[in-house]
Motif scaffolding. Structure first.
Motif, short mmCIF file in Angstrom:
data_model
loop_
_atom_site.label_atom_id
_atom_site.label_comp_id
_atom_site.label_asym_id
_atom_site.label_seq_id
_atom_site.Cartn_x
_atom_site.Cartn_y
_atom_site.Cartn_z
N PRO A 316 30.84 18.45 -0.52
CA PRO A 316 30.83 19.12 0.80
C PRO A 316 29.60 19.97 1.03
CG PRO A 316 32.99 19.28 -0.23
CD PRO A 316 32.08 18.70 -1.27
N ALA A 317 29.06 20.60 -0.04
CA ALA A 317 27.90 21.47 0.15
C ALA A 317 26.71 20.69 0.69
CB ALA A 317 27.53 22.12 -1.18
N THR A 319 26.87 17.89 2.59
CA THR A 319 27.16 17.54 3.98
C THR A 319 26.92 18.74 4.90
OG1 THR A 319 28.83 15.97 3.22
CG2 THR A 319 28.92 16.64 5.53
N THR A 320 27.37 19.91 4.46
CA THR A 320 27.19 21.12 5.27
C THR A 320 25.71 21.41 5.50
OG1 THR A 320 29.27 22.03 4.44
CG2 THR A 320 27.68 23.58 5.39
N ARG A 321 24.94 21.32 4.43
CA ARG A 321 23.51 21.62 4.55
C ARG A 321 22.80 20.59 5.42
NH1 ARG A 321 19.90 24.96 5.83
NH2 ARG A 321 17.86 24.71 4.82
N THR A 323 24.02 19.02 7.94
CA THR A 323 24.36 19.34 9.33
C THR A 323 23.54 20.52 9.84
OG1 THR A 323 26.61 18.51 9.00
CG2 THR A 323 26.23 19.97 10.87
N ARG A 324 23.44 21.57 9.04
CA ARG A 324 22.72 22.77 9.47
C ARG A 324 21.22 22.49 9.61
NH1 ARG A 324 25.76 27.27 5.61
NH2 ARG A 324 27.71 27.39 6.84
N GLN A 327 20.61 20.52 12.81
CA GLN A 327 20.71 21.37 13.99
C GLN A 327 19.46 22.23 14.16
OE1 GLN A 327 24.33 23.49 13.16
NE2 GLN A 327 25.67 21.91 14.06
N ASP A 377 16.83 24.66 -1.31
CA ASP A 377 17.35 23.33 -0.96
C ASP A 377 17.23 22.36 -2.14
OD1 ASP A 377 18.29 23.86 1.55
OD2 ASP A 377 16.44 23.26 2.58
N THR A 384 24.23 19.28 -6.46
CA THR A 384 25.15 18.25 -5.96
C THR A 384 25.02 16.96 -6.77
OG1 THR A 384 23.51 17.61 -4.26
CG2 THR A 384 25.23 19.19 -3.63
#
Length: 935
Positions: A316-317, A319-321, A323-324, A327, A377, A384
């Motif tokens: 999940p970490a 996927t979250t990154r 997305t951010r 954006q 990053d 991950t």
């Protein structure tokens, strides 16, 4: 200094290999010369064969050059010898590299003093645990700082050809080549030698700062990125071989950090060509190279991380990154996401590439502003991968890029800004006058009056003048540069900016003046009502007198509220646990000022005193060693130099200059570059751990060293202050040729005055080396030692016994360097050059003084070494005796042409004299190549 003198492996293992490689290269060179019709030159190459042995004595047939200096054959012979000396250096370099590899393959490198294996095994033997060593490794940060002082006598294209020939020499070590493949390698070597011969070494135009930066960018942008993985592997190999757990090195915080600095484009001391525009351009070029390299490396990482969602679950970490980041980047993210659907790790790297900033200007929204954001990053990427069981990919693929970013960031190397305190004084005076104050004589005010004004002004953020007002040339120059720095910090933070270094720091006011100039340029802030500077202001203590006062100046500086506030801000920005103050110490001017013993002991004592001051203030010191490429300017075997520092001087961090020809000698080839960086990092680890346990009480021989320093300095100054000395120096050395050369963009003198004080240490040493006096590297040593022996025989014997047992590294380093410098000097050649001195009485008087000291030094050193130096130091003798006969005719030709050139100039025949200058410069290049050093 030839590399062959710096390794303990060279005696038995490397020297036969030198002969083998040198024979091969010289045979190929002779064939090339014969093929293109240069038979006269080919038959006069040095080191001819007698059977399978190189002849190392003076052979008449190779030194029979035309007597007429205008004969083109003589000039071509000089150029051929210059190339031959470079080939000898390459043979020595390759022999050492192959010797180390063979020893490592057969057993252990523990005997190679200064290597990782040597240091780690001895630390373990002396009680440090692997965990303690790993923790200390994480505190080690070594930073070579590349400079372009006028000490590199070769053209950049010539350096390129030499590197190509060396690579072929290394390629030839492969035992799997077929006879046809080996013949092809030899043909390629001959082609490289022909290119070298047809290129020529004389610089047709004076180098520009832009050209010098191009050479530095080659090393920073190409050589060092290739080298650092080798350095890592050498550490990992040594770690395993001494029996330590490899898991301890997996944590990046358990790895030493190597970063790089740069002075080209930022060093303004006496260099009018380094304008604010050049500084801004330099920062952009460094960033462009770093970002291009990083973009390429991330592209390769993305290609390798083609892990699909069909084969593993996505943490999940990640996927979250994703997305951010998408954006934040907006439209720039779409191509990165659409290109590799179903490959989230690859998409993540694609987004990282899209988020890289431009080399200059404000950073766009969504882009990385600081390298640490990219590091975060990369750490997420590695975590991950580890989470799905792909730790190998995390360690090898992501870890390599992480290490690259830690080293080079977005800036490649930190650019220091250096300026002379006297220049700052003129700038401040101009600002005071422009502001309507009575400050025209600021440079001549006493320290109390200067401090009173500076203290008052620093309490207020109000500048003296509005933007655009021109107070004077010095003020415009300083403020223009500082505004470039301030703008860079505002746009992307302090990464890539080093320190504001003050040459010739004489008192606290010299440092506070930088704060005042920074206020005027918009560099200072006042967050809590106290002025605060985002970059360290660094004193540079250079002369013997300034070194003696350094602890007091540092104490006052660290006590000042602006310094305390600035150090705290810098600590927070760097994420450090304690404030750290950098101090630069100069080997060149202290050596020029006081001679070898006074310089080295003055530097040692000053560091010890400043360490005590910093400890009282709760500040950690980071010493920056301003070394040159010769013994007179601080050079010597790296591992011995590191050990010779006082306890606590290397507390994790270690910074030093790499100047001129030493850059290409140490770092032009990956294996050699990795070894030299290993000596620095392993030495820093050793010094850090041992320094934390060592006491601060000083050595029992310290009082003896105080006496030697004082006595040797007095003797040395007696030469420099002798009546007529500057006339003797001007005529008995080729200093006028060096000042006319085109081997550096910086003028040889700070202000153009023809005085000893104004002459830079580099040409000062260069001229003495060319004429084989080398007085600044040994003069005064003999008288000081013999005076000690005569007055206090017990103290002399204790000192000699300590040197023989190598018990105290500073003493061992000092005496060894003096002995090497003395052996490099040559009385026969000295007398040739002294023959150019027109005043016979002056010539005889000063030559008697020099030769008397030369004999005293021989007697003293032989008493310490217990025998003739040619027998007790056979390796040095062998290396020098191989070069001496090949150098002799070049010295003779230089003296001959120098005499003619000067007479023509004295008669006003400048045009005719100028025709001889290229021939003179060719001899300068050849002698520098033979000695392995210039200034």
């Amino acid at each position: 200094m030839p590399a062959i003198l710096t390794s303990r492996l060279s005696d038995a293992a490397a020297l036969p290999k030198v002969d083998q490689d040198l024979r091969s290269l010289m045979d190929a060179f002779a064939e090339v010369l014969g093929d293109i019709g240069e038979h006269g030159v080919a038959t006069r190459l040095p080191w001819p064969r007698e059977g399978d042995t190189l002849v190392t004595v003076d052979v008449e047939r190779v030194n029979e050059w035309p007597e007429d200096p205008a004969d083109p054959l003589a000039e071509r012979c000089v150029e051929a010898r210059s190339i031959a000396f470079q080939l000898l250096h390459q043979a020595e370099e390759n022999a050492l590299a192959q010797s180390r590899r063979r020893v490592e393959s057969e057993g252990s490198l523990e005997a190679d003093s200064g290597s990782w294996e040597y240091v780690l095994s001895r630390l373990a033997r002396d009680g440090w645990t692997p965990a303690e060593i790993a923790d200390a490794l994480g505190t080690v940060r070594v930073e070579p700082v590349l400079t372009a002082h006028p000490t590199e006598a070769k053209r950049s294209s010539v350096l390129h050809h030499h590197r190509a020939i060396y690579r072929l020499l290394v390629d030839n070590e492969n035992t799997m080549w077929t006879p046809g493949e080996r013949a092809a390698l030899r043909d390629e070597t001959k082609a490289g030698l022909e290119r070298l011969w047809r290129t020529g070494e004389i610089l047709l135009e004076k180098p520009t700062v832009q050209g010098e930066l191009g050479i530095v960018l080659y090393f920073l942008g190409e050589m060092f990125p290739q080298t650092l993985p080798w350095l890592d592997r050498r550490l990992e190999t040594a770690w395993r071989r001494v029996g330590f757990d490899p898991a301890l090195l997996r944590d990046p915080t358990h790895r030493p950090r190597v970063t790089f600095g740069n002075w080209v484009g930022g060093d303004r001391d006496g260099h009018p060509l380094v304008t604010p525009e050049i500084t801004a351009w330099t920062l952009e070029q460094l960033a462009t190279t770093a970002l291009d390299n990083l973009r390429d490396r991330l592209g390769k990482l993305a290609a390798g991380l083609s892990l699909t969602t069909s084969r593993q679950a996505v943490p999940p970490a990640l996927t979250t990154r994703l997305t951010r980041m998408a954006q934040a980047l907006g439209d720039d993210a779409q191509a990165a996401l659409e290109r590799n659907r179903g490959e989230p790790w690859r998409q993540m790297v694609n987004l990282m590439i899209a988020a890289l900033p431009t080399p200059s200007g404000p950073v766009a929204p969504g882009r990385y502003r600081r390298p640490r954001e990219l590091l975060a990053d990369l750490e997420l990427l590695g975590d991950t991968l580890s989470a799905i069981g792909a730790r190998r990919l995390a360690d090898r693929d992501v870890g390599a890029v992480h290490a690259m970013v830690r080293t080079f960031g977005f800036h490649l190397a930190s650019l220091d800004i250096r300026q002379n305190s006297a220049f700052h004084d003129r700038a401040v005076a101009q600002l005071l006058v422009a502001g309507g104050l009575d400050g025209a004589g600021f440079a001549d005010w006493d320290e109390d009056r200067r401090l009173a004004l500076l203290e008052t002004e620093l309490r207020s953020p109000r500048p003296f003048m509005h933007d655009g007002t021109r107070a004077g040339p010095e003020a415009a120059s300083v403020l223009g540069c500082l505004r470039v720095v301030a703008r860079r910090i505002q746009e992307r933070g302090p990464d890539g900016l080093g320190a504001l270094i003050v040459s010739m720091t004489r008192g606290l006011s010299d440092l506070l003046a930088v704060y005042l100039l920074g206020r005027e340029a918009g560099l200072l802030t006042y967050p809590d009502g106290v002025a605060c500077c985002p970059l360290p202001v660094v004193p540079l203590f250079e002369t013997i007198e300034d070194l003696q006062h350094s602890a007091g100046i540092l104490d006052a500086f660290l006590s000042h509220p602006v310094t305390r506030a600035s150090l705290e801000q810098q600590r927070r920005d760097a994420g450090g646990s304690a404030p750290r103050q950098q101090v630069m110490i100069g080997y060149s001017d202290s050596g020029k000022d006081g001679g070898l013993v006074a310089s080295q002991w003055g530097l040692y004592r000053a560091q010890a005193d400043m360490i005590a001051v910093a400890e009282r203030h709760g500040v950690r010191l980071r010493f920056f060693h301003g070394r040159g490429g010769t013994i007179s300017r601080g050079s010597g075997p790296t591992h011995r130099f590191v050990r010779a520092q006082p306890p606590g001087a290397i507390d994790g961090e270690f910074r030093l200059t790499e100047q001129g020809e030493t850059i290409s000698q140490k770092y032009a080839n990956v294996v050699t570059a990795a070894y030299n960086l290993e000596l620095l990092t392993a030495g820093a680890l050793n010094a850090t751990l041992r320094g934390r346990r060592a006491g601060r009480n000083g050595h029992a021989l310290a009082p003896v060293m105080e006496r030697l320093a004082a006595d040797s300095r007095a003797r040395y100054r007696s030469l420099l202050e002798a009546e007529g000395f500057m006339d003797f120096y001007a005529q008995a050395t080729p200093i006028d040729v060096i000042e006319s050369s085109r081997i550096g963009s910086r003028p040889a003198r700070r202000t153009g005055q023809r005085t000893l004080q104004d002459l830079r240490a580099i040409p000062w040493v260069f001229a003495w080396s060319q004429s084989r006096f080398l007085v600044s590297a040994w003069f005064g040593v003999g008288s000081a030692l013999i005076g000690l022996r005569d007055d206090d025989p017990d103290a002399f014997e204790r000192l000699a016994a300590c040197k023989r047992a190598t018990e105290w590294p500073p003493l061992h380093y000092l005496i060894s360097n003096a002995a090497t410098a003395w052996a490099t000097a040559d009385p026969r050649i000295m007398r040739r050059y002294a023959g150019l001195v027109e005043d016979e009485a002056l010539r005889d008087r000063l030559m008697d003084l020099i030769l008397d000291e030369y004999e005293r030094t021989r007697v003293a050193l032989e008493a310490i070494y217990e025998g003739p130096l040619s027998e007790t130091r056979p390796r040095v003798h062998r290396v020098l005796s191989l070069r001496a006969p090949a150098l002799a005719p070049i010295h003779a030709r230089q003296v001959q042409i120098l005499d003619r050139w000067r007479r023509l100039r004295a008669d006003g025949k400048e045009y005719e004299a100028d025709r001889w200058l290229p021939s003179l410069l060719q001899t300068v290049n050849a002698i520098a190549a033979g000695l392995g050093a210039t200034g």
